[in-house]
Design an enzyme around this catalytic site. Sequence first.
Site, PDB file in Angstrom:
ATOM      1  N   HIS A  42      43.415 -23.163  41.898  1.00  0.00           N
ATOM      2  CA  HIS A  42      44.058 -22.087  42.652  1.00  0.00           C
ATOM      3  C   HIS A  42      44.983 -21.300  41.733  1.00  0.00           C
ATOM      4  CE1 HIS A  42      48.215 -23.632  43.007  1.00  0.00           C
ATOM      5  NE2 HIS A  42      47.677 -24.829  43.127  1.00  0.00           N
ATOM      6  N   ASP A 244      53.657 -18.393  43.036  1.00  0.00           N
ATOM      7  CA  ASP A 244      54.211 -19.643  42.528  1.00  0.00           C
ATOM      8  C   ASP A 244      53.150 -20.409  41.748  1.00  0.00           C
ATOM      9  OD1 ASP A 244      56.157 -22.323  44.100  1.00  0.00           O
ATOM     10  OD2 ASP A 244      56.013 -21.642  42.055  1.00  0.00           O
ATOM     11  N   THR A 245      53.258 -21.719  41.797  1.00  0.00           N
ATOM     12  CA  THR A 245      52.463 -22.662  41.030  1.00  0.00           C
ATOM     13  C   THR A 245      50.961 -22.399  41.035  1.00  0.00           C
ATOM     14  OG1 THR A 245      54.064 -24.236  41.895  1.00  0.00           O
ATOM     15  CG2 THR A 245      52.190 -25.134  40.695  1.00  0.00           C
ATOM     16  N   VAL A 246      50.331 -22.584  39.878  1.00  0.00           N
ATOM     17  CA  VAL A 246      48.871 -22.632  39.788  1.00  0.00           C
ATOM     18  C   VAL A 246      48.479 -24.091  39.623  1.00  0.00           C
ATOM     19  CG1 VAL A 246      48.700 -20.326  38.801  1.00  0.00           C
ATOM     20  CG2 VAL A 246      48.861 -22.288  37.275  1.00  0.00           C
ATOM     21  N   GLN A 276      58.946 -27.841  42.401  1.00  0.00           N
ATOM     22  CA  GLN A 276      58.074 -28.945  42.813  1.00  0.00           C
ATOM     23  C   GLN A 276      56.989 -29.239  41.793  1.00  0.00           C
ATOM     24  OE1 GLN A 276      56.753 -26.044  43.540  1.00  0.00           O
ATOM     25  NE2 GLN A 276      54.556 -26.367  43.560  1.00  0.00           N
TER      26      GLN A 276
END
Length: 428
Positions: A42, A244-246, A276
């Site tokens: 993602h 945000d995060t991948v 996180q």
Amino acid sequence: MENTLSLAKGLPDPLLPANSRSPRHNSISSAEGKAVGFVLVHAGAGYHSESKAKEYKHVCKRACQKAVDRLKAGALAVEAVTAALIELEDSPFTNAGMGSNLNLLGEIECDASIMDGKTLHYGAVGALSGIKNPVLVARRLLSEAQKGKLSAGRIPPCFLVGKGAQQWAVSHGIPPCLSEKMATKFSMSAYRRNKRKMELAEKVETERCQLKRGRQSNDSDLESLGKVKAIMADGEENDSACLDTVGVIVVDQEGNVAAAVSSGGLAMKHPGRVGQAALFGCGCWAQNSCNANPYSTAVSTSGCGEHLMRTMLARECSSALQSEDAHQALLEAMQNKFISSPFLASEDCVLGGVIVLRCCRCAETSSDIQALLVEFLWSHTTESMCVGYMSAQDTKAKTHISRLPPGAVAGQSLAIEGGVCRLGSTSD
């Protein structure tokens, strides 16, 4: 691929769009002696503008291909997941590694973690500067920990932050990278825009406090407020830079799973803030099947780090996937453990997303032959989430930007989709 379920906060039942079909993406792959494996990636849960949809999908395709190339070469899941995440970190369109969000001081500090489902070892870095690919440091921490104790019986670290993490990385052969080289024109432009927004917002807040003390509003007060609204509205097309995060999750030909995440964190975050993506059970989770757990599971999360940390969403989703119905289990986990979590009771907008997979052996026509059945899903409460997936037998990856159904409210509703992939026989 527009099959979604929407679940509004506080409602007991999912709301199914009238034109919805079963949210399944089916794929059957026959091994025939070839490498077997599957990857799901993602590019962040947040907002993905239509104008940049091609770029988001393209980087997901490249990441999937990197993982599959490693799987075909016989690599285990943890190696494949690292290769895919490096590709995501190197893209200027993602908030990880190169082009990450800048903090209040205009610096880049990255978080990343990786977990090996076979050994259950984990490696992570937080608020790391000066390293182009944070996942390489997390991966090295994991592999060094697997070697056992250090001299004098010291326990090897699995999680390092800040300057100490950077020094450890360099001492273990990972080359440093000047922070200014990690910033892109895109991230610098976003930083200047966000800084201007903050300065104007703080000015208006100060003026409002003065008005509450008895001062009357004047034309300059109204003018400042108008400027803030204009600046806030300006560049909304570029808000997709604040994703945000991948993350990546993989299952290899032996049935081992691995998961990894990487993030530049929130835009304009306080220096030293760790999200996180670095924390155990929050950013990712991977665990092979065992006597207590019939399924191997892998999870990677994205969204508002504070929300994901307070709910330990990665581990919660992994536990939920041991239920009979993976789709229903993830739906309930996102609703009960995230949107309606008692740990987030004070939040009226809970933002996050996950990609998950679970796998198990299933009998073929011959009792001596078993295939690997992979169920994969993604779910998000944000406006959108870009994903890509591919098996080792596919010629190219499939990509998709999942969006909330029309009328759904981000932070209070969720979308969930997924599919099943049968990876053929893995034994003769």
